[in-house]
Design a protein around this motif. Structure first.
Motif, PDB file in Angstrom:
ATOM      1  N   PHE B 399       1.054  -1.278  -0.050  1.00  0.00           N
ATOM      2  CA  PHE B 399       0.001   0.165  -0.022  1.00  0.00           C
ATOM      3  C   PHE B 399       0.837   1.315  -0.036  1.00  0.00           C
ATOM      4  N   PHE B 400       1.841   1.254   0.930  1.00  0.00           N
ATOM      5  CA  PHE B 400       2.496   2.465   1.004  1.00  0.00           C
ATOM      6  C   PHE B 400       3.515   2.790  -0.215  1.00  0.00           C
ATOM      7  N   ALA B 401       3.965   1.546  -0.896  1.00  0.00           N
ATOM      8  CA  ALA B 401       4.801   1.650  -2.299  1.00  0.00           C
ATOM      9  C   ALA B 401       3.872   2.357  -3.324  1.00  0.00           C
ATOM     10  N   SER B 402       2.638   1.981  -3.098  1.00  0.00           N
ATOM     11  CA  SER B 402       1.489   2.488  -4.152  1.00  0.00           C
ATOM     12  C   SER B 402       1.068   4.185  -3.842  1.00  0.00           C
ATOM     13  N   VAL B 403       1.501   4.559  -2.897  1.00  0.00           N
ATOM     14  CA  VAL B 403       1.004   6.054  -2.556  1.00  0.00           C
ATOM     15  C   VAL B 403       2.193   7.025  -2.346  1.00  0.00           C
ATOM     16  N   CYS B 404       3.482   6.732  -2.150  1.00  0.00           N
ATOM     17  CA  CYS B 404       4.565   7.663  -2.033  1.00  0.00           C
ATOM     18  C   CYS B 404       5.746   6.845  -2.492  1.00  0.00           C
ATOM     19  N   ARG B 405       6.770   7.962  -2.517  1.00  0.00           N
ATOM     20  CA  ARG B 405       8.005   7.895  -2.922  1.00  0.00           C
ATOM     21  C   ARG B 405       8.979   7.636  -1.874  1.00  0.00           C
ATOM     22  N   SER B 406       8.801   8.424  -0.778  1.00  0.00           N
ATOM     23  CA  SER B 406       9.590   8.108   0.394  1.00  0.00           C
ATOM     24  C   SER B 406       8.584   7.841   1.602  1.00  0.00           C
ATOM     25  N   LEU B 407       9.043   7.332   2.579  1.00  0.00           N
ATOM     26  CA  LEU B 407       8.245   6.792   3.829  1.00  0.00           C
ATOM     27  C   LEU B 407       9.129   6.955   5.218  1.00  0.00           C
ATOM     28  N   ILE B 408       8.271   7.661   6.184  1.00  0.00           N
ATOM     29  CA  ILE B 408       8.932   7.856   7.425  1.00  0.00           C
ATOM     30  C   ILE B 408       7.833   6.707   8.202  1.00  0.00           C
ATOM     31  N   ILE B 409       8.570   5.608   8.833  1.00  0.00           N
ATOM     32  CA  ILE B 409       7.418   4.733   9.474  1.00  0.00           C
ATOM     33  C   ILE B 409       7.975   4.196  10.767  1.00  0.00           C
ATOM     34  N   GLU B 410       7.013   4.071  11.613  1.00  0.00           N
ATOM     35  CA  GLU B 410       7.658   3.523  13.068  1.00  0.00           C
ATOM     36  C   GLU B 410       7.150   2.037  13.183  1.00  0.00           C
ATOM     37  N   PHE B 411       7.722   1.399  13.557  1.00  0.00           N
ATOM     38  CA  PHE B 411       7.773   0.051  13.608  1.00  0.00           C
ATOM     39  C   PHE B 411       7.516  -0.186  15.339  1.00  0.00           C
ATOM     40  N   GLU B 453      16.262   3.923  16.934  1.00  0.00           N
ATOM     41  CA  GLU B 453      15.379   3.418  18.046  1.00  0.00           C
ATOM     42  C   GLU B 453      14.949   4.691  18.932  1.00  0.00           C
ATOM     43  N   VAL B 454      13.713   4.794  19.362  1.00  0.00           N
ATOM     44  CA  VAL B 454      13.227   5.868  19.939  1.00  0.00           C
ATOM     45  C   VAL B 454      13.579   5.779  21.270  1.00  0.00           C
ATOM     46  N   SER B 455      14.176   6.778  21.823  1.00  0.00           N
ATOM     47  CA  SER B 455      14.691   6.389  23.246  1.00  0.00           C
ATOM     48  C   SER B 455      13.517   6.420  24.363  1.00  0.00           C
ATOM     49  N   GLY B 456      13.815   5.596  25.297  1.00  0.00           N
ATOM     50  CA  GLY B 456      12.650   5.494  26.278  1.00  0.00           C
ATOM     51  C   GLY B 456      11.558   4.551  25.879  1.00  0.00           C
ATOM     52  N   SER B 457      11.736   3.717  24.617  1.00  0.00           N
ATOM     53  CA  SER B 457      10.841   2.702  24.194  1.00  0.00           C
ATOM     54  C   SER B 457      11.226   1.938  23.177  1.00  0.00           C
ATOM     55  N   ASP B 458      10.640   0.820  23.047  1.00  0.00           N
ATOM     56  CA  ASP B 458      11.240  -0.373  21.913  1.00  0.00           C
ATOM     57  C   ASP B 458      11.102  -0.047  20.559  1.00  0.00           C
ATOM     58  N   ARG B 459      10.451   0.947  20.502  1.00  0.00           N
ATOM     59  CA  ARG B 459       9.951   1.325  18.985  1.00  0.00           C
ATOM     60  C   ARG B 459      11.055   1.739  17.949  1.00  0.00           C
ATOM     61  N   VAL B 460      11.003   1.642  16.870  1.00  0.00           N
ATOM     62  CA  VAL B 460      11.836   2.128  15.729  1.00  0.00           C
ATOM     63  C   VAL B 460      11.309   2.909  14.755  1.00  0.00           C
ATOM     64  N   LEU B 461      12.154   4.105  14.709  1.00  0.00           N
ATOM     65  CA  LEU B 461      11.592   5.010  13.264  1.00  0.00           C
ATOM     66  C   LEU B 461      12.423   4.467  12.153  1.00  0.00           C
ATOM     67  N   TYR B 462      11.908   4.360  10.926  1.00  0.00           N
ATOM     68  CA  TYR B 462      12.379   4.316   9.796  1.00  0.00           C
ATOM     69  C   TYR B 462      12.324   5.223   8.833  1.00  0.00           C
ATOM     70  N   LEU B 463      13.481   5.354   7.928  1.00  0.00           N
ATOM     71  CA  LEU B 463      13.353   6.237   6.786  1.00  0.00           C
ATOM     72  C   LEU B 463      13.564   5.419   5.714  1.00  0.00           C
ATOM     73  N   MET B 464      12.613   5.532   4.854  1.00  0.00           N
ATOM     74  CA  MET B 464      12.579   4.572   3.584  1.00  0.00           C
ATOM     75  C   MET B 464      12.537   5.535   2.169  1.00  0.00           C
ATOM     76  N   ALA B 465      12.938   4.743   1.201  1.00  0.00           N
ATOM     77  CA  ALA B 465      12.681   5.292  -0.131  1.00  0.00           C
ATOM     78  C   ALA B 465      12.491   4.153  -1.070  1.00  0.00           C
ATOM     79  N   LYS B 466      11.471   4.519  -1.886  1.00  0.00           N
ATOM     80  CA  LYS B 466      10.812   3.353  -2.680  1.00  0.00           C
ATOM     81  C   LYS B 466      11.820   3.033  -3.668  1.00  0.00           C
ATOM     82  N   ALA B 467      12.167   1.831  -3.947  1.00  0.00           N
ATOM     83  CA  ALA B 467      13.133   1.041  -4.527  1.00  0.00           C
ATOM     84  C   ALA B 467      13.158   1.493  -6.011  1.00  0.00           C
ATOM     85  N   GLY B 468      14.332   2.151  -6.506  1.00  0.00           N
ATOM     86  CA  GLY B 468      14.387   2.549  -7.968  1.00  0.00           C
ATOM     87  C   GLY B 468      13.900   4.056  -7.984  1.00  0.00           C
ATOM     88  N   THR B 469      13.789   4.792  -7.180  1.00  0.00           N
ATOM     89  CA  THR B 469      13.810   6.044  -7.292  1.00  0.00           C
ATOM     90  C   THR B 469      14.842   6.771  -6.574  1.00  0.00           C
TER      91      THR B 469
END
Lengths: 75, 469
Positions: B399-411, B453-469
């Motif tokens: 879904f995200f690959a269909s709507v954006c070229r780059s992505l900030i996503i939190e796991f 990693e977001v300090s004080g939690s076990d969450r991880v913030l990612y910066l991604m770019a769609k492959a091929g862009t």
């Protein structure tokens, strides 16, 4: 909006039950809506006039109509 | 016609249409609209409305027409950053659009013109304010004529607002099913009896609906047809028309909604983030946005827009989507109170996003069709999609690959208290919901540029770019 304010002019609606206008716009206004609009505008105009004169009368007796029905708006 | 496409939504009005030429939006004014268009421009109405910020400005354009035989003129309107639809608006957005429509009509009357339609789809939001985008919505006002769009105004604005205020805020979504507004007989049926005690709703919805039903019989040669004919020709004086508009304005103004009590509107009061973790996350988001330098951004699950503002305050046109109409309402009210630019809060359920609607499913674009956007953001969202809604991680990535070229996503990992809450009442059927599984699913379609990693939690913030862009 207070319902009682409209009571006298509601009578006007009752005696104005004969109206409508042709529709020739690209948008179909709906026959019932056009007939109805022509009916209620008489009522609404009378209500507006009633409010206007009522405010005047109140003004004569020194009771300014500072009340507003309009709420603070998010716009 | 190379590089030229007529926009699918503009086919109803014979006075003109919108088209794209080399990616730029133009509007053709047809010859049959010459007099009205000239009146709009020469009467001072165009100047009054654009100065007041109520109508989109335009300039004359010199480009070839897709239908040159009909053309009087081609204009280039200012581009609106994101086209949104009434079923995506919060209560106050729909209310602001209604008030803008009535104000435009009042100003038009002062210039000898009138709106020939009052569609909510003619209004868009720019810098938190509603504005009319249909330059060809005006025609000459002839004394005695009724207001043709009266029913349309009630269907597009008053009925949904009344339903949202009196019954349930989620009824705004019904506009998705009824593309020409909520039928008044339907609204009348759904509204509670106490709505009839409100004179404006009694008049403009309940009695109006009854009249539409009563006179809806189009069979000729009936007593009713004779009566209708007899009734034709009655005039609506200008003063009476103004009383109608004033009454509609009071009706709209008298409807209110208090956004509170929903899970998400109170989200930041109930979250388990410490202040430090919150600040750290905000700093990371800011850094990632700066690294992407996007020209536009969509924030999915934006809640009241706290993180969306990190982008919009840097001048990036940002849409803040959220499923909760109360959170979106709060967000919009903040936008208005702070006179914010670049931020558009909208209601969107990502598990069932706005579809393509209307004639041939082409009139109103789906959310995906309105993309792709330069950058998307999905913070504290993935566990709701993957666990509450059982969407496999691969599908979320797609879904995200269909709507954006780059992505900030939190796991948000399984041991996070928010995920534990979601799992507390159900079986854990998500063996792949791990950091590795997440990276595998997203890594197939995106290049992972950074992860922190977001300090004080076990969450991880990612910066991604769609492959091929």
């Amino acid at each position: 909006m207070k319902s009682s304010r409209y009571f006298p002019v509601f009578l006007a609606l009752v005696v104005t039950l004969t109206v409508s206008v042709p529709a020739y716009a690209y948008l179909d206004p709906g026959t019932g809506s056009v007939i109805y609009q022509a009916l209620i505008v008489a009522f609404l105009a009378a209500a507006a006039a009633g409010r206007f004169w009522w405010a005047k009368v109140k003004g004569l007796f020194g009771r300014g109509s500072s009340q507003s029905t309009d709420e603070t708006e998010v716009e | 016609m190379a590089g030229m496409t007529i926009v699918a939504s503009s086919f109803r009005d014979p006075d003109g249409f919108v088209f794209l030429h080399d990616g730029v939006l133009y509007r053709q004014v047809n010859d049959r609209c010459r007099a009205d268009y000239t009146r709009l421009m020469d009467s001072g109405l165009y100047g009054a409305l654009t100065t007041a910020g109520l109508m989109v400005a335009h300039e004359d354009a010199d480009v070839p027409s897709p239908q040159p035989d009909k053309a009087f003129r081609i204009i280039k309107p200012e581009r609106i950053p994101f086209i949104s639809f009434p079923y995506e608006w919060s209560f106050s957005q729909l209310k602001a659009a209604a008030r803008a429509t009535l104000r435009i009509q009042e100003i038009a009357l002062r210039h000898g013109m009138t709106l020939k339609d009052a569609s909510a789809y003619n209004i868009q939001f720019r810098n938190s304010k509603p504005l009319l985008i249909d330059t060809l919505s005006f025609e000459e006002y002839k004394e005695g004529e009724p207001w043709i769009p009266y029913r349309q105004f009630c269907q597009h604005f008053l009925a949904p607002l009344a339903l949202m205020a009196f019954v349930d805020i989620r009824l705004g979504l019904m506009l998705r099913d009824f593309i020409d507004g909520i039928p008044l007989d339907f609204a009348s049926k759904l509204l509670p009896v106490r709505s009839r005690l409100k004179m404006s709703l009694l008049i403009h919805i309940h009695l109006h609906a009854r009249s539409l039903t009563k006179y809806g019989d189009s069979r000729p040669d009936t007593e009713l047809a004779a009566k209708k004919k007899k009734m034709s020709g009655r005039k609506v004086k200008l003063q009476a028309l103004r009383a109608l508009l004033s009454s509609l304005s009071s009706a709209i103004g008298g409807l209110s909604y208090k956004p509170e009590g929903t899970e998400w509107a109170d989200y930041y009061d109930n979250t388990n983030y410490s202040d430090g973790a919150f600040q750290d996350k905000a700093a990371l988001v800011k850094e990632f946005i700066a690294r992407m330098a996007p020209d536009s951004l969509w924030d999915f699950g934006g809640n009241t827009g706290v993180f969306s503002r990190i982008a919009s305050e840097q001048g990036i046109p940002t849409v803040s989507f959220d499923i909760d109409p109360a959170a979106v309402e709060k967000n919009y009210r903040d936008c208005v109170a702070r006179r914010e630019s670049n931020l558009l809060p909208l209601v969107l359920d990502l598990t069932n996003p706005s579809p393509a609607l209307g004639w041939q499913n082409e009139e109103r674009e789906s959310v995906v069709q309105r993309g792709p956007v330069d950058a998307a953001m999905a913070l504290a969202l993935i566990h709701h999609l993957a666990i509450s809604n059982n969407v496999p991680l691969e599908k979320i990535a797609r879904f995200f690959a269909s709507v954006c070229r780059s992505l900030i996503i939190e796991f948000v990992p399984k041991n996070d208290s928010q995920v534990q809450r979601l799992l507390s009442s159900r079986e854990d059927i998500f063996p792949d919901y791990t950091r590795e599984g997440f990276e595998r699913a997203f890594g197939a379609l995106f290049s992972i540029i950074d992860s922190r990693e977001v300090s004080g939690s076990d969450r991880v913030l990612y910066l991604m770019a769609k492959a091929g862009t």
